[in-house]
Design an enzyme around this catalytic site. Sequence first.
Site, PDB file in Angstrom:
ATOM      1  N   HIS A   9      52.465  46.212  49.015  1.00  0.00           N
ATOM      2  CA  HIS A   9      53.844  46.257  48.700  1.00  0.00           C
ATOM      3  C   HIS A   9      53.755  46.706  47.111  1.00  0.00           C
ATOM      4  O   HIS A   9      53.074  46.230  46.183  1.00  0.00           O
ATOM      5  CB  HIS A   9      54.336  44.695  48.216  1.00  0.00           C
ATOM      6  N   HIS A  55      54.240  34.259  45.104  1.00  0.00           N
ATOM      7  CA  HIS A  55      54.074  34.737  43.573  1.00  0.00           C
ATOM      8  C   HIS A  55      54.889  33.845  42.462  1.00  0.00           C
ATOM      9  O   HIS A  55      55.362  33.092  43.083  1.00  0.00           O
ATOM     10  CB  HIS A  55      54.868  36.137  43.582  1.00  0.00           C
ATOM     11  N   GLU A  76      64.358  34.723  38.360  1.00  0.00           N
ATOM     12  CA  GLU A  76      64.959  35.370  39.362  1.00  0.00           C
ATOM     13  C   GLU A  76      66.246  34.442  39.993  1.00  0.00           C
ATOM     14  O   GLU A  76      65.907  33.418  40.721  1.00  0.00           O
ATOM     15  CB  GLU A  76      63.896  35.657  40.461  1.00  0.00           C
ATOM     16  N   TYR A 112      67.761  37.199  54.592  1.00  0.00           N
ATOM     17  CA  TYR A 112      66.742  37.510  53.723  1.00  0.00           C
ATOM     18  C   TYR A 112      65.336  37.418  54.504  1.00  0.00           C
ATOM     19  O   TYR A 112      65.048  36.343  55.139  1.00  0.00           O
ATOM     20  CB  TYR A 112      66.655  36.840  52.578  1.00  0.00           C
ATOM     21  N   HIS A 148      64.568  30.913  41.057  1.00  0.00           N
ATOM     22  CA  HIS A 148      63.076  30.773  40.878  1.00  0.00           C
ATOM     23  C   HIS A 148      63.141  31.077  39.368  1.00  0.00           C
ATOM     24  O   HIS A 148      62.678  32.333  39.041  1.00  0.00           O
ATOM     25  CB  HIS A 148      62.376  31.409  41.899  1.00  0.00           C
ATOM     26  N   HIS A 176      56.952  30.425  44.233  1.00  0.00           N
ATOM     27  CA  HIS A 176      57.866  30.558  45.454  1.00  0.00           C
ATOM     28  C   HIS A 176      57.192  31.701  46.504  1.00  0.00           C
ATOM     29  O   HIS A 176      56.336  32.473  46.236  1.00  0.00           O
ATOM     30  CB  HIS A 176      59.326  30.899  45.098  1.00  0.00           C
TER      31      HIS A 176
HETATM   32 FE   LIG Z   1      60.521  35.845  43.591  1.00  0.00          FE
END
Ligand SMILES: [Fe+2]
Length: 426
Positions: free
Chosen positions: A284, A327, A333, A342, A358, A364
């Site tokens: 990613h 992460h 966030e 999602y 978060h 999370h």
């Molecule tokens: Fe995140």
Amino acid sequence: MENKYLSGFGNHFSSEARTGALPLDQNSPQKAPMGLYPEQLSGSAFTAPRHTNLYSWLYRIRPSVMHKAFKPLKELTLKTFFKPLHINPNQMRWNALKEESGNFIEGIRTVCGTGMSHEQRGLQVHLYSFNQGMQNKYLMNADGDFLFVPQSGSLQVKTELGFIEAEPGEIVLVPRGMKFQVNPLKPGNCKGYIAENFGSPFRLPELGAIGANGLAHRRHFLTPVAAFEDLEGPFELIGKFNGELWSAEMGHSPLDVVAWHGNYVPFKYDLRKFNTINTVSFDHPDPSIFTVLTSPSDTPGVANVDFAIFPPRWMVAENTFRPPYFHRNCMSEYMGLIYGTYDAKEEEGFGPGGGSLHNFYSAHGPDVEAFEKASAAELKPFKIDGTMAFMFESRIPYMVTDFAMTKNFLQEDYQEVWQDFKKNFK
Ligand SMILES: [Fe+2]
């Protein structure tokens, strides 16, 4: 569309609702055309560098100063703009707001926020739910820009510079200090999110190695053409100053700008026009590739707030765990969902109109179901479709409001989605 909007981001536009209303050669002629009053609205310090210098000249039926003294609206402030006072390190998630009866300003509920409007840094995150027009009431927010993210119900946003219509999937920005009114475009309930940005105005992110094309394109940002109300009678201008609402009576509609020119403008943007960039090999890129707008801080590369989206896109990465990975982030966030599902949350807790936070360094990632499904999936090209999630990513941790801790709004069992990971280590 061509008649109602001017296309471009950061452009210096000119618009007149009556032919000949805009002075051609001067900003402030001794006598402006049609007996209009010239007035400047600045969006930056006068001496800000040229590429960040924001101002507009408005030619209006009466000058803005023509209103009675502001009086505090304490009760309305207590009902709407809650103070974000409490830091909370937990992963937090919220249900959608209920359908509320009332107008836009009565239907605002602050969930979290950070920074200070009077220090011009940080932002606050509000939800709104309303079903009535504002009628003779108008709003002017001296604290920050309002970035609207409609989730259900289309909005009519009337501003001094013109009128915008926006449906879920589109966003609307009303700059700090501009007078406006928000109404349901059609009968029914309107719900959505607002990022109230106290920091530097949102701009398009740098494109770096991506090059000239990609992400949100300048030409898809739409600023309304001039439109005005020539109305007299009892009107109320509600001002927001340092988080408190104030009310001033006036004898005419404040949306009386017949012509204008400048680059300090409201706009809308259709998120479905975002040119999504992602890997075509493996792993990613960082989610900064999804940034639509950024409010830079004084530190290069560190945003006051980034507005990012997770739009429909093809997933083609090979030998890769494709959903967002586990992460912990130094930034904080806040996420919302406009429609669809999602891809990191397969269960129902993160629904359209809901939100999650978060905060700095809170761990999370995918829930157990999403992890197991993606770990076993056959990695054929696959399109995530019919979804639009977004994030307000803040440099400074968010504080939450008392309202955010309300029972039946806050999901107290959120951590349960991560408790059943199996020990696979051998
Ligand atoms: Fe995140």
